[in-house]
Design a protein around this motif. Structure first.
Motif, PDB file in Angstrom:
ATOM      1  N   PRO A  16      18.606 -16.299   9.510  1.00  0.00           N
ATOM      2  CA  PRO A  16      19.514 -15.152   9.600  1.00  0.00           C
ATOM      3  C   PRO A  16      20.448 -15.195  10.806  1.00  0.00           C
ATOM      4  CG  PRO A  16      17.327 -14.409   8.963  1.00  0.00           C
ATOM      5  CD  PRO A  16      17.207 -15.872   9.245  1.00  0.00           C
ATOM      6  N   VAL A  17      19.963 -15.666  11.951  1.00  0.00           N
ATOM      7  CA  VAL A  17      20.832 -15.724  13.124  1.00  0.00           C
ATOM      8  C   VAL A  17      21.928 -16.772  12.939  1.00  0.00           C
ATOM      9  CG1 VAL A  17      20.928 -15.898  15.636  1.00  0.00           C
ATOM     10  CG2 VAL A  17      18.877 -15.008  14.551  1.00  0.00           C
ATOM     11  N   ALA A  18      21.684 -17.781  12.089  1.00  0.00           N
ATOM     12  CA  ALA A  18      22.722 -18.769  11.799  1.00  0.00           C
ATOM     13  C   ALA A  18      23.899 -18.125  11.065  1.00  0.00           C
ATOM     14  CB  ALA A  18      22.148 -19.917  10.981  1.00  0.00           C
ATOM     15  N   ALA A  19      23.609 -17.123  10.234  1.00  0.00           N
ATOM     16  CA  ALA A  19      24.685 -16.387   9.566  1.00  0.00           C
ATOM     17  C   ALA A  19      25.522 -15.631  10.590  1.00  0.00           C
ATOM     18  CB  ALA A  19      24.102 -15.419   8.537  1.00  0.00           C
ATOM     19  N   ARG A  20      24.854 -15.000  11.548  1.00  0.00           N
ATOM     20  CA  ARG A  20      25.567 -14.317  12.624  1.00  0.00           C
ATOM     21  C   ARG A  20      26.431 -15.318  13.398  1.00  0.00           C
ATOM     22  NH1 ARG A  20      24.684  -9.614  15.305  1.00  0.00           N
ATOM     23  NH2 ARG A  20      22.678  -9.343  14.261  1.00  0.00           N
ATOM     24  N   ALA A  21      25.863 -16.482  13.703  1.00  0.00           N
ATOM     25  CA  ALA A  21      26.591 -17.490  14.456  1.00  0.00           C
ATOM     26  C   ALA A  21      27.829 -17.963  13.707  1.00  0.00           C
ATOM     27  CB  ALA A  21      25.674 -18.668  14.772  1.00  0.00           C
ATOM     28  N   ALA A  22      27.727 -18.075  12.376  1.00  0.00           N
ATOM     29  CA  ALA A  22      28.880 -18.505  11.586  1.00  0.00           C
ATOM     30  C   ALA A  22      30.026 -17.501  11.697  1.00  0.00           C
ATOM     31  CB  ALA A  22      28.470 -18.692  10.124  1.00  0.00           C
ATOM     32  N   VAL A  23      29.710 -16.199  11.622  1.00  0.00           N
ATOM     33  CA  VAL A  23      30.758 -15.184  11.742  1.00  0.00           C
ATOM     34  C   VAL A  23      31.314 -15.133  13.161  1.00  0.00           C
ATOM     35  CG1 VAL A  23      31.292 -12.732  11.526  1.00  0.00           C
ATOM     36  CG2 VAL A  23      29.816 -13.814   9.863  1.00  0.00           C
ATOM     37  N   VAL A  24      30.443 -15.246  14.151  1.00  0.00           N
ATOM     38  CA  VAL A  24      30.905 -15.255  15.537  1.00  0.00           C
ATOM     39  C   VAL A  24      31.808 -16.466  15.775  1.00  0.00           C
ATOM     40  CG1 VAL A  24      30.124 -15.506  17.930  1.00  0.00           C
ATOM     41  CG2 VAL A  24      28.960 -13.918  16.403  1.00  0.00           C
ATOM     42  N   GLY A  25      31.453 -17.607  15.153  1.00  0.00           N
ATOM     43  CA  GLY A  25      32.322 -18.777  15.236  1.00  0.00           C
ATOM     44  C   GLY A  25      33.660 -18.533  14.558  1.00  0.00           C
TER      45      GLY A  25
ATOM     46  N   GLN B 257      30.569 -19.681   4.960  1.00  0.00           N
ATOM     47  CA  GLN B 257      29.286 -20.265   5.363  1.00  0.00           C
ATOM     48  C   GLN B 257      28.264 -19.163   5.647  1.00  0.00           C
ATOM     49  OE1 GLN B 257      29.523 -22.440   9.042  1.00  0.00           O
ATOM     50  NE2 GLN B 257      27.394 -23.101   8.980  1.00  0.00           N
ATOM     51  N   ALA B 258      28.701 -18.113   6.335  1.00  0.00           N
ATOM     52  CA  ALA B 258      27.793 -17.006   6.647  1.00  0.00           C
ATOM     53  C   ALA B 258      27.243 -16.370   5.378  1.00  0.00           C
ATOM     54  CB  ALA B 258      28.523 -15.964   7.491  1.00  0.00           C
ATOM     55  N   TRP B 259      28.106 -16.142   4.397  1.00  0.00           N
ATOM     56  CA  TRP B 259      27.661 -15.511   3.156  1.00  0.00           C
ATOM     57  C   TRP B 259      26.757 -16.432   2.349  1.00  0.00           C
ATOM     58  CZ3 TRP B 259      27.645 -10.603   1.801  1.00  0.00           C
ATOM     59  CH2 TRP B 259      28.464  -9.731   2.527  1.00  0.00           C
ATOM     60  N   THR B 260      26.984 -17.731   2.432  1.00  0.00           N
ATOM     61  CA  THR B 260      26.088 -18.675   1.765  1.00  0.00           C
ATOM     62  C   THR B 260      24.684 -18.587   2.356  1.00  0.00           C
ATOM     63  OG1 THR B 260      27.892 -20.199   1.227  1.00  0.00           O
ATOM     64  CG2 THR B 260      25.662 -21.111   1.263  1.00  0.00           C
ATOM     65  N   ILE B 261      24.616 -18.529   3.683  1.00  0.00           N
ATOM     66  CA  ILE B 261      23.315 -18.429   4.354  1.00  0.00           C
ATOM     67  C   ILE B 261      22.615 -17.130   3.958  1.00  0.00           C
ATOM     68  CG2 ILE B 261      22.153 -18.216   6.595  1.00  0.00           C
ATOM     69  CD1 ILE B 261      24.470 -19.945   7.753  1.00  0.00           C
ATOM     70  N   VAL B 262      23.346 -16.022   4.018  1.00  0.00           N
ATOM     71  CA  VAL B 262      22.751 -14.727   3.684  1.00  0.00           C
ATOM     72  C   VAL B 262      22.299 -14.696   2.227  1.00  0.00           C
ATOM     73  CG1 VAL B 262      23.272 -12.268   3.385  1.00  0.00           C
ATOM     74  CG2 VAL B 262      23.968 -13.434   5.472  1.00  0.00           C
ATOM     75  N   GLY B 263      23.077 -15.317   1.361  1.00  0.00           N
ATOM     76  CA  GLY B 263      22.717 -15.330  -0.053  1.00  0.00           C
ATOM     77  C   GLY B 263      21.429 -16.064  -0.351  1.00  0.00           C
ATOM     78  N   ASP B 264      21.066 -16.986   0.522  1.00  0.00           N
ATOM     79  CA  ASP B 264      19.841 -17.764   0.321  1.00  0.00           C
ATOM     80  C   ASP B 264      18.614 -17.153   1.007  1.00  0.00           C
ATOM     81  OD1 ASP B 264      21.173 -19.633  -1.211  1.00  0.00           O
ATOM     82  OD2 ASP B 264      21.583 -20.972   0.469  1.00  0.00           O
TER      83      ASP B 264
ATOM     84  N   GLU C 236      17.113  -4.528   7.355  1.00  0.00           N
ATOM     85  CA  GLU C 236      17.815  -3.283   7.056  1.00  0.00           C
ATOM     86  C   GLU C 236      19.212  -3.317   7.680  1.00  0.00           C
ATOM     87  OE1 GLU C 236      16.643  -0.991   5.091  1.00  0.00           O
ATOM     88  OE2 GLU C 236      14.698  -2.001   4.851  1.00  0.00           O
ATOM     89  N   PRO C 237      20.138  -2.502   7.168  1.00  0.00           N
ATOM     90  CA  PRO C 237      21.481  -2.464   7.750  1.00  0.00           C
ATOM     91  C   PRO C 237      21.435  -2.008   9.212  1.00  0.00           C
ATOM     92  CG  PRO C 237      21.455  -1.371   5.614  1.00  0.00           C
ATOM     93  CD  PRO C 237      20.016  -1.630   5.990  1.00  0.00           C
ATOM     94  N   GLY C 238      22.313  -2.556  10.013  1.00  0.00           N
ATOM     95  CA  GLY C 238      22.410  -2.126  11.410  1.00  0.00           C
ATOM     96  C   GLY C 238      22.077  -3.235  12.384  1.00  0.00           C
ATOM     97  N   PHE C 239      21.677  -2.842  13.557  1.00  0.00           N
ATOM     98  CA  PHE C 239      21.382  -3.764  14.655  1.00  0.00           C
ATOM     99  C   PHE C 239      20.119  -4.558  14.355  1.00  0.00           C
ATOM    100  CE2 PHE C 239      19.839  -4.785  18.949  1.00  0.00           C
ATOM    101  CZ  PHE C 239      21.014  -5.175  19.592  1.00  0.00           C
ATOM    102  N   SER C 240      20.125  -5.853  14.653  1.00  0.00           N
ATOM    103  CA  SER C 240      18.949  -6.680  14.384  1.00  0.00           C
ATOM    104  C   SER C 240      18.988  -7.927  15.245  1.00  0.00           C
ATOM    105  CB  SER C 240      18.890  -7.072  12.905  1.00  0.00           C
ATOM    106  OG  SER C 240      20.009  -7.896  12.578  1.00  0.00           O
ATOM    107  N   VAL C 241      17.828  -8.548  15.384  1.00  0.00           N
ATOM    108  CA  VAL C 241      17.718  -9.842  16.066  1.00  0.00           C
ATOM    109  C   VAL C 241      17.299 -10.913  15.073  1.00  0.00           C
ATOM    110  CG1 VAL C 241      16.513 -11.160  17.849  1.00  0.00           C
ATOM    111  CG2 VAL C 241      17.186  -8.793  18.305  1.00  0.00           C
ATOM    112  N   ASP C 242      16.265 -10.654  14.294  1.00  0.00           N
ATOM    113  CA  ASP C 242      15.661 -11.674  13.437  1.00  0.00           C
ATOM    114  C   ASP C 242      16.110 -11.607  11.986  1.00  0.00           C
ATOM    115  OD1 ASP C 242      13.797 -12.792  15.469  1.00  0.00           O
ATOM    116  OD2 ASP C 242      12.996 -10.756  15.426  1.00  0.00           O
ATOM    117  N   THR C 243      16.900 -10.615  11.612  1.00  0.00           N
ATOM    118  CA  THR C 243      17.314 -10.451  10.215  1.00  0.00           C
ATOM    119  C   THR C 243      18.833 -10.332  10.136  1.00  0.00           C
ATOM    120  OG1 THR C 243      17.106  -8.036  10.319  1.00  0.00           O
ATOM    121  CG2 THR C 243      15.146  -9.283   9.650  1.00  0.00           C
ATOM    122  N   MET C 244      19.355 -10.418   8.901  1.00  0.00           N
ATOM    123  CA  MET C 244      20.784 -10.210   8.680  1.00  0.00           C
ATOM    124  C   MET C 244      20.989  -9.593   7.299  1.00  0.00           C
ATOM    125  SD  MET C 244      23.864 -10.121   9.567  1.00  0.00           S
ATOM    126  CE  MET C 244      23.765 -10.870  11.184  1.00  0.00           C
TER     127      MET C 244
END
Length: 337
Positions: A169-178, A197-204, A212-220
């Motif tokens: 999940p944090v890789a999805a965040r990293a893709a958007v931040v990139g 790329q971010a949406w591909t990661i989240v989709g899998d 859940e929606p909102g602030f998170s560390v380990d989920t997306m």
């Protein structure tokens, strides 16, 4: 631990909502260490702080963290720990410190946030908390981009996947931040690739990894990545693309009660409305964003609104609606703590 240190430590623990305190401390040869119950307590506190971050006033979260951190730091300094106990303490310290850094960012105290993120990264490294290391790199990337160094921002976003790989999940965040960094560099088509790329990661991801929606560390969650995607497209100069995401996720964020993201998505929606020529609706959306976050003002929201007004004024010229919005923003302050 000397008498003074022991008294200070016990005073700190006295602030914890626990009973049977003597049963929760292990004392050997004058050294106080934490029992499993105290470590469990801090795990619950961190979970509650993360889950409630978008819904509580930032200053309230900052006060809670400032109250808890001295206890953890005293445990690390004064105790003698090995194995899993040492790892859990360092993980707890790292996560609390990273959350404190996030509050400093949202309270517009970037120098303190920079130092705290560095400290948190070292603690996460010593605890083997790879998701937190990647998450911190994402925040550091955003700070570098806002500080005018998009190349470093891109390098930090790319470094995040070193710690968690490309399917976390944090890789999805990293893709958007990139993607944000690529937008700042003017590489507009790279923005599409990174968002995709971010949406591909989240989709899998499985359901638990979505969280859940909102602030998170380990989920997306999909609504969180949707809000971030919309903001990226606004910055990249694709407000029409931003509109695709704002329409898809705004209601979900409202239902989830994620105050911070509810406001941010409305600012992105306002940029899309300007693109359609609907100035009145756009300005109303920004005012609504400020109303939603009246008890939770943040530097991030302030920056987004300021960018909206500046871009709109450049594109459309003088407007009384913008004058009123800018005046409200001028007196809209993030709390100081």
């Amino acid at each position: 631990m000397g008498d003074t240190g022991r008294r200070r430590f016990l005073q700190l623990l006295a602030g914890l909502p626990l009973v049977g305190l003597s049963d929760l401390l292990v004392v050997r040869a004058g050294t106080v260490s934490a029992s499993a119950e105290i470590l469990d307590y801090f795990d619950r506190q961190i979970t509650d702080l993360i889950d409630g971050y978008e819904r509580r006033p930032i200053a309230q979260t900052a006060v809670r963290i400032r109250r808890e951190l001295p206890t953890i730091r005293s445990l690390l300094t004064e105790g003698a720990y090995r194995g899993d106990q040492a790892r859990r303490l360092r993980r707890t310290a790292g996560r609390l410190t990273a959350l404190q850094a996030a509050t400093r960012t949202d309270l517009n105290d970037t120098p303190a946030a920079v130092n705290l993120f560095s400290e948190a990264f070292r603690l996460a490294d010593s605890a083997g908390d790879r998701p937190l290391q990647a998450w911190i790199r994402c925040w550091q990337s955003s700070i570098a981009r806002k500080g005018g160094d998009p190349k470093r921002a891109l390098a930090l976003a790319d470094n995040a996947t070193r710690w968690v790989g490309t399917a976390h999940p944090v890789a999805a965040r990293a893709a958007v931040v990139g993607a944000w960094a690529q937008a700042a560099l003017g590489n507009r088509w790279e923005v599409h690739a990174r968002v995709g790329q971010a949406w591909t990661i989240v989709g899998d991801l499985d359901r638990d990894a979505h969280g859940e929606p909102g602030f998170s560390v380990d989920t997306m969650h999909t609504t969180s990545i949707g809000e971030m995607s919309a903001a990226v497209y606004v910055e990249a100069g694709f407000p029409d693309m931003a509109g695709v995401y704002t329409e898809a996720v705004q209601m979900s964020l409202d239902l989830a009660g994620a105050t911070g993201r509810r406001s941010l998505i409305r600012v992105s929606a306002a940029s899309a409305a300007i693109q359609r020529g609907d100035v009145e609706h756009a300005v109303a959306l920004v005012h609504n964003a400020m109303d939603i976050s009246a008890d939770r003002p943040s530097a991030r929201l302030h920056e987004r609104i300021a960018a909206f007004t500046a871009t709109t004024r450049t594109d459309l010229g003088a407007m009384s609606e913008l004058d009123e919005l800018e005046e409200r923003l001028r007196t809209w302050r993030t709390p100081s703590i």
